[in-house]
Design a protein around this motif. Structure first.
Motif, PDB file in Angstrom:
ATOM      1  N   VAL A 371      -3.198  -2.758   8.757  1.00  0.00           N
ATOM      2  CA  VAL A 371      -2.452  -3.712   7.929  1.00  0.00           C
ATOM      3  C   VAL A 371      -2.351  -3.199   6.497  1.00  0.00           C
ATOM      4  O   VAL A 371      -1.292  -3.265   5.862  1.00  0.00           O
ATOM      5  CB  VAL A 371      -3.146  -5.094   7.954  1.00  0.00           C
ATOM      6  N   TYR A 372      -3.447  -2.680   5.997  1.00  0.00           N
ATOM      7  CA  TYR A 372      -3.496  -2.148   4.627  1.00  0.00           C
ATOM      8  C   TYR A 372      -2.480  -1.018   4.447  1.00  0.00           C
ATOM      9  O   TYR A 372      -1.739  -0.985   3.466  1.00  0.00           O
ATOM     10  CB  TYR A 372      -4.918  -1.649   4.360  1.00  0.00           C
ATOM     11  N   ALA A 373      -2.439  -0.110   5.422  1.00  0.00           N
ATOM     12  CA  ALA A 373      -1.505   1.023   5.343  1.00  0.00           C
ATOM     13  C   ALA A 373      -0.058   0.559   5.415  1.00  0.00           C
ATOM     14  O   ALA A 373       0.825   1.103   4.731  1.00  0.00           O
ATOM     15  CB  ALA A 373      -1.795   2.009   6.470  1.00  0.00           C
ATOM     16  N   GLY A 374       0.215  -0.471   6.227  1.00  0.00           N
ATOM     17  CA  GLY A 374       1.591  -0.934   6.387  1.00  0.00           C
ATOM     18  C   GLY A 374       2.083  -1.782   5.239  1.00  0.00           C
ATOM     19  O   GLY A 374       3.285  -1.829   4.968  1.00  0.00           O
ATOM     20  N   ALA A 375       1.166  -2.459   4.534  1.00  0.00           N
ATOM     21  CA  ALA A 375       1.583  -3.394   3.488  1.00  0.00           C
ATOM     22  C   ALA A 375       1.461  -2.832   2.087  1.00  0.00           C
ATOM     23  O   ALA A 375       2.024  -3.398   1.143  1.00  0.00           O
ATOM     24  CB  ALA A 375       0.745  -4.673   3.588  1.00  0.00           C
ATOM     25  N   LEU A 376       0.767  -1.713   1.934  1.00  0.00           N
ATOM     26  CA  LEU A 376       0.417  -1.241   0.602  1.00  0.00           C
ATOM     27  C   LEU A 376       1.635  -0.863  -0.242  1.00  0.00           C
ATOM     28  O   LEU A 376       1.660  -1.089  -1.445  1.00  0.00           O
ATOM     29  CB  LEU A 376      -0.537  -0.042   0.717  1.00  0.00           C
ATOM     30  N   LEU A 377       2.646  -0.275   0.385  1.00  0.00           N
ATOM     31  CA  LEU A 377       3.817   0.172  -0.370  1.00  0.00           C
ATOM     32  C   LEU A 377       4.901  -0.896  -0.465  1.00  0.00           C
ATOM     33  O   LEU A 377       5.955  -0.658  -1.051  1.00  0.00           O
ATOM     34  CB  LEU A 377       4.389   1.449   0.260  1.00  0.00           C
ATOM     35  N   ARG A 378       4.655  -2.066   0.109  1.00  0.00           N
ATOM     36  CA  ARG A 378       5.632  -3.159   0.018  1.00  0.00           C
ATOM     37  C   ARG A 378       5.320  -3.975  -1.239  1.00  0.00           C
ATOM     38  O   ARG A 378       4.332  -4.702  -1.280  1.00  0.00           O
ATOM     39  CB  ARG A 378       5.565  -4.053   1.258  1.00  0.00           C
ATOM     40  N   THR A 379       6.117  -3.835  -2.245  1.00  0.00           N
ATOM     41  CA  THR A 379       5.830  -4.434  -3.550  1.00  0.00           C
ATOM     42  C   THR A 379       6.749  -5.596  -3.897  1.00  0.00           C
ATOM     43  O   THR A 379       6.807  -6.027  -5.048  1.00  0.00           O
ATOM     44  CB  THR A 379       5.943  -3.360  -4.657  1.00  0.00           C
ATOM     45  N   SER A 380       7.475  -6.097  -2.929  1.00  0.00           N
ATOM     46  CA  SER A 380       8.381  -7.217  -3.197  1.00  0.00           C
ATOM     47  C   SER A 380       7.911  -8.453  -2.440  1.00  0.00           C
ATOM     48  O   SER A 380       7.998  -8.506  -1.208  1.00  0.00           O
ATOM     49  CB  SER A 380       9.817  -6.865  -2.789  1.00  0.00           C
ATOM     50  N   GLY A 381       7.372  -9.431  -3.169  1.00  0.00           N
ATOM     51  CA  GLY A 381       6.949 -10.680  -2.552  1.00  0.00           C
ATOM     52  C   GLY A 381       5.767 -10.518  -1.627  1.00  0.00           C
ATOM     53  O   GLY A 381       4.983  -9.588  -1.725  1.00  0.00           O
ATOM     54  N   LYS A 382       5.678 -11.458  -0.676  1.00  0.00           N
ATOM     55  CA  LYS A 382       4.594 -11.448   0.290  1.00  0.00           C
ATOM     56  C   LYS A 382       5.018 -10.721   1.559  1.00  0.00           C
ATOM     57  O   LYS A 382       6.178 -10.759   1.954  1.00  0.00           O
ATOM     58  CB  LYS A 382       4.171 -12.873   0.636  1.00  0.00           C
ATOM     59  N   THR A 383       4.055 -10.089   2.185  1.00  0.00           N
ATOM     60  CA  THR A 383       4.296  -9.384   3.440  1.00  0.00           C
ATOM     61  C   THR A 383       3.562 -10.102   4.557  1.00  0.00           C
ATOM     62  O   THR A 383       2.372 -10.421   4.424  1.00  0.00           O
ATOM     63  CB  THR A 383       3.806  -7.928   3.371  1.00  0.00           C
ATOM     64  N   LYS A 384       4.261 -10.380   5.647  1.00  0.00           N
ATOM     65  CA  LYS A 384       3.616 -11.018   6.782  1.00  0.00           C
ATOM     66  C   LYS A 384       2.790  -9.999   7.559  1.00  0.00           C
ATOM     67  O   LYS A 384       3.060  -8.802   7.516  1.00  0.00           O
ATOM     68  CB  LYS A 384       4.656 -11.656   7.703  1.00  0.00           C
ATOM     69  N   LEU A 385       1.795 -10.509   8.264  1.00  0.00           N
ATOM     70  CA  LEU A 385       0.880  -9.638   9.002  1.00  0.00           C
ATOM     71  C   LEU A 385       1.631  -8.805  10.033  1.00  0.00           C
ATOM     72  O   LEU A 385       1.392  -7.593  10.162  1.00  0.00           O
ATOM     73  CB  LEU A 385      -0.190 -10.501   9.681  1.00  0.00           C
ATOM     74  N   ARG A 386       2.541  -9.415  10.752  1.00  0.00           N
ATOM     75  CA  ARG A 386       3.296  -8.688  11.776  1.00  0.00           C
ATOM     76  C   ARG A 386       4.149  -7.593  11.146  1.00  0.00           C
ATOM     77  O   ARG A 386       4.268  -6.490  11.697  1.00  0.00           O
ATOM     78  CB  ARG A 386       4.180  -9.656  12.564  1.00  0.00           C
ATOM     79  N   GLU A 387       4.748  -7.896   9.996  1.00  0.00           N
ATOM     80  CA  GLU A 387       5.586  -6.894   9.325  1.00  0.00           C
ATOM     81  C   GLU A 387       4.748  -5.694   8.890  1.00  0.00           C
ATOM     82  O   GLU A 387       5.195  -4.546   8.997  1.00  0.00           O
ATOM     83  CB  GLU A 387       6.258  -7.526   8.103  1.00  0.00           C
ATOM     84  N   ALA A 388       3.520  -5.949   8.402  1.00  0.00           N
ATOM     85  CA  ALA A 388       2.650  -4.855   7.978  1.00  0.00           C
ATOM     86  C   ALA A 388       2.264  -3.977   9.156  1.00  0.00           C
ATOM     87  O   ALA A 388       2.279  -2.743   9.059  1.00  0.00           O
ATOM     88  CB  ALA A 388       1.408  -5.428   7.296  1.00  0.00           C
ATOM     89  N   LEU A 389       1.937  -4.593  10.289  1.00  0.00           N
ATOM     90  CA  LEU A 389       1.560  -3.809  11.475  1.00  0.00           C
ATOM     91  C   LEU A 389       2.762  -3.027  12.003  1.00  0.00           C
ATOM     92  O   LEU A 389       2.613  -1.876  12.439  1.00  0.00           O
ATOM     93  CB  LEU A 389       1.020  -4.762  12.570  1.00  0.00           C
ATOM     94  N   ARG A 390       3.959  -3.645  11.955  1.00  0.00           N
ATOM     95  CA  ARG A 390       5.159  -2.951  12.410  1.00  0.00           C
ATOM     96  C   ARG A 390       5.476  -1.767  11.514  1.00  0.00           C
ATOM     97  O   ARG A 390       5.848  -0.677  11.973  1.00  0.00           O
ATOM     98  CB  ARG A 390       6.321  -3.941  12.445  1.00  0.00           C
ATOM     99  N   ALA A 391       5.289  -1.953  10.200  1.00  0.00           N
ATOM    100  CA  ALA A 391       5.559  -0.870   9.246  1.00  0.00           C
ATOM    101  C   ALA A 391       4.570   0.272   9.427  1.00  0.00           C
ATOM    102  O   ALA A 391       4.920   1.446   9.294  1.00  0.00           O
ATOM    103  CB  ALA A 391       5.473  -1.408   7.821  1.00  0.00           C
ATOM    104  N   GLU A 392       3.324  -0.051   9.758  1.00  0.00           N
ATOM    105  CA  GLU A 392       2.308   0.992   9.948  1.00  0.00           C
ATOM    106  C   GLU A 392       2.625   1.814  11.179  1.00  0.00           C
ATOM    107  O   GLU A 392       2.468   3.054  11.161  1.00  0.00           O
ATOM    108  CB  GLU A 392       0.925   0.333  10.067  1.00  0.00           C
ATOM    109  N   ARG A 393       3.103   1.180  12.259  1.00  0.00           N
ATOM    110  CA  ARG A 393       3.445   1.921  13.477  1.00  0.00           C
ATOM    111  C   ARG A 393       4.657   2.814  13.241  1.00  0.00           C
ATOM    112  O   ARG A 393       4.760   3.895  13.793  1.00  0.00           O
ATOM    113  CB  ARG A 393       3.728   0.936  14.610  1.00  0.00           C
ATOM    114  N   ALA A 394       5.569   2.329  12.372  1.00  0.00           N
ATOM    115  CA  ALA A 394       6.773   3.116  12.088  1.00  0.00           C
ATOM    116  C   ALA A 394       6.468   4.329  11.220  1.00  0.00           C
ATOM    117  O   ALA A 394       7.145   5.338  11.285  1.00  0.00           O
ATOM    118  CB  ALA A 394       7.816   2.248  11.402  1.00  0.00           C
TER     119      ALA A 394
END
Length: 394
Positions: A371-394
């Motif tokens: 989650v940390y790896a997927g959400a760390l570079l998202r700097t606009s607003g809040k990031t949902k847990l699913r979005e962070a996990l999806r971003a990390e897999r991508a």
């Protein structure tokens, strides 16, 4: 000219850890909070000394020879938990004057004669019982001696307590103070970790850091650096607490009490590893300090619940609530030390709680790292847990 070799993972983690330690040591909030915790701890011990030194002391005047009645009255007072000071007085007039001037709480006139009299200004049932018991005991002893009874032949009763009540009570008090400090430090250092993550995201520093290291290395360095600082702080507080307890004579500190302090310190290590990971992962989901409260509240509530269950466990360490929660990861660091101090936790129970806590830490670090790896570079607003996990897999 050869290019410099890139730093390995351990070197990068140590670099981040050193940066976190140096940053916090220059932080006024950290220094002030440390001083406040130590001052409060010393204040609690001083308060116990003041409270404990008041109503359990009495001054009893004895007219004439106090060599016989004095020790008897003191021994009787000790039996009921009253510290009695004997004040020899010359005659009845001096006794009345001493009572009237409140130099003594009471004065015994007449000794062990036919009509002993206790002079008091205000009735005190405890002191009256102490003096009556002492006078009666000395009178009986004299009558038996006059009758030729050898009092030295009377066997002394050996008392064996099946409950180590006083020692357990002292250990529980130490554990409660330790759990209170542990709770405060977990909140404090969890907030430090979370604030650091958000500051790096909002200032875009994290983009520079991730150009030279992986997200898990940055996360591990943060947790390790602040963990070392927190461990040093709780060890210093523990040492000051033990030294203060000895200096103020609040408790006798044998090896088992020191082991209670050590137990609290070790549980801090486990609790910090768990909560620091959760706080860091939660903070990575937001980009502003103002939004931290919404993502940290659930974890903070778990900590608060664990603290109150720990307080409840002090009164009833064998209750179902205390027993069950002492195994629950996240709650066990605040409950198990109290049960251990009260002697209600077997070795296998402590070992099971530690194993469950280690498993939970491993799962949190593994999932949280993603989650940390997927959400760390998202700097606009809040990031949902699913979005962070999806971003990390991508």
């Amino acid at each position: 000219m050869s290019e410099p070799r890139p730093l390995g993972s351990s070197a990068l983690v140590r670099l981040v850890a050193g940066r976190e330690i140096a940053t916090r040591l220059r932080d006024k909030n950290f220094i002030i909070s440390s001083i406040v915790i130590i001052v409060v701890l010393i204040g609690v011990m001083a308060f116990q000394v003041v409270v404990g030194s008041g109503s359990d002391e009495s001054r009893v005047g004895v007219v004439g020879d106090a060599s016989e009645l004095g020790p008897a009255i003191q021994a009787q007072g000790e039996a009921v938990g009253v510290d009695v000071t004997i004040v020899p007085l010359e005659d009845e007039a001096a006794a009345r004057q001493a009572v009237d001037d409140e130099d003594v709480d009471g004065a015994l006139v007449g000794g062990t004669g036919a009509a002993p009299e206790l002079l008091v200004k205000d009735r005190d049932s405890t002191m009256e019982a102490v003096v009556n018991g002492a006078v009666a005991g000395v009178a009986v002893a004299q009558q038996l001696a006059d009758a030729g009874v050898d009092l030295t032949a009377v066997p002394e009763v050996a008392v064996s307590s099946l409950e180590s009540g006083d020692d357990d009570g002292e250990r529980v008090v130490v554990a409660l103070i330790g759990v209170g400090v542990l709770y405060g430090l977990l909140i404090l250092f969890g907030q430090f970790v979370a604030q650091g993550v958000v500051e790096e995201k909002s200032s875009r520093v994290v983009e520079l850091l991730l150009a030279t290291m992986r997200p898990w290395q940055l996360l591990a360095g943060k947790i390790l650096g602040l963990g070392v600082l927190g461990l040093a702080q709780i060890v210093v507080i523990g040492v000051i607490g033990v030294v203060g307890a000895l200096a103020f004579d609040v408790v006798d500190v044998p090896g088992d009490l020191i082991s209670t302090v050590v137990s609290v310190v070790l549980w801090f290590v486990l609790g910090y590893a768990f909560y620091a990971s959760v706080f860091a992962v939660a903070a990575s989901l937001v980009s502003r300090q103002e939004d931290l409260g919404t993502v940290l509240t659930p974890t903070t509530l778990v900590l608060v619940a664990g603290f109150f269950v720990g307080l409840q466990a002090a009164g009833d360490p064998d209750s179902t609530l205390a027993s069950v929660t002492s195994y629950v990861p996240g709650l066990s660091p605040l409950v198990m030390p109290v049960r251990q101090a009260a002697g209600e936790a077997a070795a296998w129970e402590v070992a099971l709680a530690v194993v469950l806590m280690l498993v939970a830490i491993a799962l949190v670090v593994r999932l949280g790292g993603r989650v940390y790896a997927g959400a760390l570079l998202r700097t606009s607003g809040k990031t949902k847990l699913r979005e962070a996990l999806r971003a990390e897999r991508a």
